[in-house]
Scaffold this motif. Structure first.
Motif: not given
Length: 180
Positions: A120-127
């Motif tokens: 699950y992505v916690l920040t504005d974007t994630a790579e």
């Protein structure tokens, strides 16, 4: 590389030694011989890289043929990464491990074969990058539903997650195909 045990002994959190100064940093993220001796005697055959926006939940995926062990890490942003034991014969069957992986903490998670995996992505974007021990086989891929109350994952949600149609159609633990 430091190995941090998780509540499921087969799942390992790896923390690299980082050398940094005002110019930036250097770290070794993988060494085949060390990994085989200290974590799991596996060979990686494929590496993937994905980018997602905040609130995206991917998973929980696994393959029953071409089973994949995964060494996962985040190169930009942060995710809550989860592994669920799908091995019926395991003493930790149906249990989950969750860890925050980020570009900042530089940690990696080893998710062995026989586990469903998602994040699950916690920040504005994630790579997110991950090495796999076998090739992707869409005909043998399965999804465990992300919100199965029997498993009870605390995803650290900030609102409703964004899910693919495939992930919305995931099966509960009682319905899902399992490993022996």
């Amino acid at each position: 590389m430091k190995i941090i045990e998780t509540k499921i002994p087969d799942v390992k959190l790896l923390e690299p030694q980082v050398f940094g100064d005002e110019r930036g940093f250097f770290m070794e993220t993988f060494r085949d011989e060390w990994f085989k001796q200290n974590v799991a005697n596996r060979t990686f055959v494929q590496e993937n890289h994905s980018k997602s926006v905040k609130g995206v939940l991917r998973g929980l995926h696994y393959q029953t043929e071409n089973t994949q062990g995964k060494l996962v890490r985040v190169v930009q942003g942060a995710v809550f990464d989860v592994a669920v034991d799908m091995r019926e014969s395991s003493p930790t069957f149906g249990q989950w491990v969750g860890e925050i992986l980020s570009a900042e903490n530089k940690r990696q998670l080893w998710v062995p074969e026989g586990f469903a995996h998602g994040f699950y992505v916690l920040t504005d974007t994630a790579e997110f990058t991950y090495k796999c021990t076998d090739y992707y086989n869409p005909t043998a891929e399965h999804s465990l539903i992300w919100n199965d109350p029997t498993v009870g994952i605390d995803w650290h949600l900030d609102g409703e997650p964004s899910l693919s149609a495939k992930d919305l159609a995931g099966k509960t633990l009682s319905q899902a195909v399992k490993f022996k």
